[in-house]
Scaffold this active site. Structure first.
Site, PDB file in Angstrom:
ATOM      1  N   ASP A 354       0.876  -1.168   0.000  1.00 42.45           N
ATOM      2  CA  ASP A 354       0.000   0.000   0.000  1.00 42.45           C
ATOM      3  C   ASP A 354       0.920   1.227   0.000  1.00 42.45           C
ATOM      4  O   ASP A 354       2.099   1.126   0.366  1.00 42.45           O
ATOM      5  CB  ASP A 354      -0.870  -0.027   1.257  1.00 42.45           C
ATOM      6  CG  ASP A 354      -1.636   1.266   1.454  1.00 42.45           C
ATOM      7  OD1 ASP A 354      -2.287   1.724   0.501  1.00 42.45           O
ATOM      8  OD2 ASP A 354      -1.553   1.835   2.562  1.00 42.45           O
ATOM      9  N   ASP A 556      -1.659  -0.950   6.068  1.00 39.19           N
ATOM     10  CA  ASP A 556      -1.865  -0.447   7.428  1.00 39.19           C
ATOM     11  C   ASP A 556      -3.281   0.008   7.714  1.00 39.19           C
ATOM     12  O   ASP A 556      -3.652   0.196   8.867  1.00 39.19           O
ATOM     13  CB  ASP A 556      -0.914   0.730   7.697  1.00 39.19           C
ATOM     14  CG  ASP A 556      -1.320   1.980   6.929  1.00 39.19           C
ATOM     15  OD1 ASP A 556      -1.728   1.848   5.746  1.00 39.19           O
ATOM     16  OD2 ASP A 556      -1.235   3.078   7.490  1.00 39.19           O
ATOM     17  N   ASP A 560      -7.158  -1.658   3.648  1.00 38.56           N
ATOM     18  CA  ASP A 560      -6.215  -2.698   3.212  1.00 38.56           C
ATOM     19  C   ASP A 560      -6.595  -4.082   3.729  1.00 38.56           C
ATOM     20  O   ASP A 560      -6.035  -5.085   3.265  1.00 38.56           O
ATOM     21  CB  ASP A 560      -4.795  -2.372   3.701  1.00 38.56           C
ATOM     22  CG  ASP A 560      -4.261  -1.093   3.088  1.00 38.56           C
ATOM     23  OD1 ASP A 560      -4.496  -0.879   1.889  1.00 38.56           O
ATOM     24  OD2 ASP A 560      -3.617  -0.312   3.814  1.00 38.56           O
TER      25      ASP A 560
END
Length: 660
Positions: A354, A556, A560
């Site tokens: 990410d 995080d 996600d």
């Protein structure tokens, strides 16, 4: 704040120095983990094994002048070394109606004793107990390295109120409570420092060996240790929602999951044990009839076969390796939720990151401040910071932080009618002028604001991956500012290390393609997919798995969580990651150290190589000993040493990963 001042006055001088113990009398985490003989000898199974070995030597030493006393010592040696394994084997037989290697070994040692080979049987018990103790020690070490922090769980806290202080259980704490944390005490709850400064030892949470300096406004975590300063902490999470509590839940989960290879070995052990027992009975009953052996010779040969054919080394080939790898990584702040994830991580073909909060810091900073020619920069910064101080938006906080860094702690200006304009920005009146700070879409509208020079400036800044805001004074352009979520300092090196291992690195983000492309170029990733919704990230993870194989997803945020679940291994950021990401992740980076991902994959691959070495070695030794038994007529003592020696060797080979 009156309560704070009152308590500050009552603190004794001894409270101003760092205590050697935590608030509840337990020492802080100052242990340097290493493979130590002393800690191994404290293991009860190891003590029983060594006691059994000493009795065996004593029995052998006196056997030439007192046979009966020798036998008694042998019996005690058998009982001391074999009791634990015999109990495990009998429990498996009764509860699961199944045979395991423990029962085979006990049967072989008793069989040796029945034909007069007391010393050989005792040696078998001793070495088998020793190998079991080594495996138990590995498990113990792994659990200790991962969950030693559970002993640091805070129990009480000093809560401040207008009447003074009161000691309360941590389960009574609520968000908003103000706590006093004295030097050397455990911080009892997640929160933010309201007043004070100190160095906080966060080793129990993040694995960092050096205390971190904390000041007012910084976050602190339950279970970490305050240094030499007095802290006043405002609670942000209830006891069950703290990062510390989440770690404890994850540690408990870690004990339940085993690798697929270990599951296979467990099933294989059951079938194989039955085959060994059947062959042993055939040799005892059939060899005298078919081959003309004496019953004593057939029984002796069967006992040797029972010893050398037992799959002890094979059974011990996997879990000591996995537990050693988990323990090794735990000391670096990487928490595996089970050995299965070590095995899966070794197969990694792609690592998907990410962007925000993972490859980047997750907090925007002001990178450019452009002021129109007829305005003073410092004055403009002060005005904008005053209006943005009324907002909790991350961009607003970044602007205020920039102003404090450049101008110092100035008093805010008198502002009126400050309000947020939904979907655009902020506005307010200062000195009779109506100020607006927000999106640059006003430049796209035909009118006096659509000045070419400002449009060109915006295009240039956006091409650099920055978020641009415009500053208006009574509908005139007073300036422009740009913000960007900066790349983590270790991101570029982390990506290179992964690529050096032949791993493809991609970035998945919901951010704008232009911004994502800039960050991707800085990080050096192989591919970037931008503008993704959570369900799109899942689709891309599935696509990557189909195209390349096993995928590790690093994230995080709440958005996600689905992608972390869809990946072969989900890797969550522990320090600033969301609760949802931590819950679904298979592995957690407790200190957000993405630079540890490449070494962790390398260690997982090394663990797989060690497992293969162990299994090949174990099978080779079994085959060699079985063939030698029927062709070369090896003696029982050599069979015992060869078989149990190979078991100890594969366990010690696995323990090497503790120091890798």
């Amino acid at each position: 704040m009156q309560a704070v001042q009152q308590i500050q006055k009552t603190l004794s001088p001894s409270d101003q120095i760092r205590s050697k113990k935590s608030g509840n009398g337990r020492p802080g985490p100052n242990r340097k983990p290493q493979f130590q003989l002393k800690s191994m000898l404290k293991n009860k199974e190891m003590q029983a094994a060594l006691g059994s070995g000493m009795l065996m030597l004593m029995a052998w030493g006196i056997s030439h002048w007192s046979q009966w006393l020798s036998v008694i010592l042998y019996v005690v040696s058998y009982a001391l070394g074999g009791w634990s394994k015999a109990r495990e084997g009998i429990e498996t037989l009764i509860r699961e109606r199944d045979l395991d290697v423990n029962l085979l070994m006990i049967a072989a040692s008793l069989g040796a004793a029945t034909i007069g080979y007391w010393n050989e049987g005792a040696m078998l018990i001793f070495i088998f107990a020793l190998s079991g103790a080594l495996e138990s020690y590995t498990t113990e070490r792994s659990s200790k390295d991962i969950s030693e922090l559970m002993a640091l769980k805070p129990e009480t806290a000093l809560r401040l109120s207008s009447e003074g202080t009161e000691t309360v259980g941590i389960e009574q704490l609520l968000p908003g409570d103000l706590l006093l944390v004295k030097p050397g005490e455990l911080i009892p709850a997640d929160g933010r420092i309201s007043k004070g400064m100190s160095a906080v030892n966060q080793a129990s949470i993040t694995g960092e060996s050096v205390p971190v300096n904390k000041v007012a406004g910084d976050e602190v975590y339950a279970g970490t240790i305050n240094g030499e300063g007095v802290l006043y902490v405002e609670v942000s999470q209830s006891a069950e929602d703290t990062l510390f509590s989440k770690i404890i839940r994850m540690v408990e989960e870690a004990q339940t999951e085993v690798p697929d290879s270990q599951r296979f070995i467990k099933t294989f052990e059951s079938v194989y044990a039955r085959i060994v027992v059947v062959v042993t009975l055939i040799v005892i009953a059939g060899a005298p009839i078919v081959l003309g052996w004496t019953w004593a010779a057939a029984f002796y040969k069967a006992m040797v076969f029972l010893v050398v054919a037992s799959p002890c080394a094979l059974v011990s080939s996997i879990m000591p390796v996995m537990l050693s790898a988990i323990s090794n990584r735990a000391r670096r702040g990487i928490l595996f939720k089970g050995g299965a994830h070590v095995e899966n991580m070794a197969l990694t073909s792609v690592v998907a990151f990410d962007k925000t909060g993972t490859l980047t810091m997750g907090t925007p900073v002001v990178t450019d401040w452009i002021t129109a020619s007829d305005y003073d920069t410092d004055e403009l910064v002060h005005i904008v910071a005053t209006i943005e101080s009324y907002s909790l938006h991350p961009l607003a906080r970044a602007i205020v932080a920039k102003a404090e860094a450049e101008l110092g702690s100035r008093e805010p200006l008198a502002a009126e009618q400050v309000q947020a304009i939904t979907g655009w920005g902020m506005e307010g009146i200062i000195g009779g002028v109506k100020w607006k700070i927000g999106r640059t879409n006003v430049l796209d509208e035909s009118g006096p604001l659509a000045e070419p020079e400002w449009i060109e400036t915006r295009v240039r800044l956006e091409a650099e991956g920055k978020t641009v805001s415009i500053i208006l004074a009574d509908d005139r352009i007073a300036g422009m500012l740009a913000l960007r979520d900066e790349l983590r300092p270790q991101a570029q090196e982390s990506v290179k290390r992964l690529q050096a291992q032949g791993i493809r690195v991609v970035m998945l983000t919901g951010d704008r393609p232009e911004t994502a492309a800039v960050i991707a170029a800085q990080a050096g990733v192989d591919a970037v997919y931008a503008g993704l919704m959570p369900e799109d990230k899942v689709s891309h993870i599935r696509m990557l798995r189909e195209q390349y194989g096993h995928v590790v997803m690093v994230g995080d945020g709440v958005n996600d969580a689905p992608a972390l679940t869809a990946a072969t291994v989900g890797l969550g950021m522990g320090m600033h990651g969301s609760g949802a990401a931590l819950e679904v992740a298979d592995v957690v980076l407790m200190n957000d150290g993405i630079e540890e991902i490449a070494p962790t994959i390398a260690l997982a691959r090394k663990a797989q190589r060690v497992v293969k070495q162990n299994m090949i070695f174990a099978v080779s030794v079994i085959l060699l000993l079985v063939v030698s038994n029927f062709v070369q007529n090896i003696a029982l003592p050599f069979g015992v040493i060869g078989h149990e020696g190979s078991t100890i060797l594969v366990i010690l080979n696995g323990l090497r990963l503790l120091r890798s």
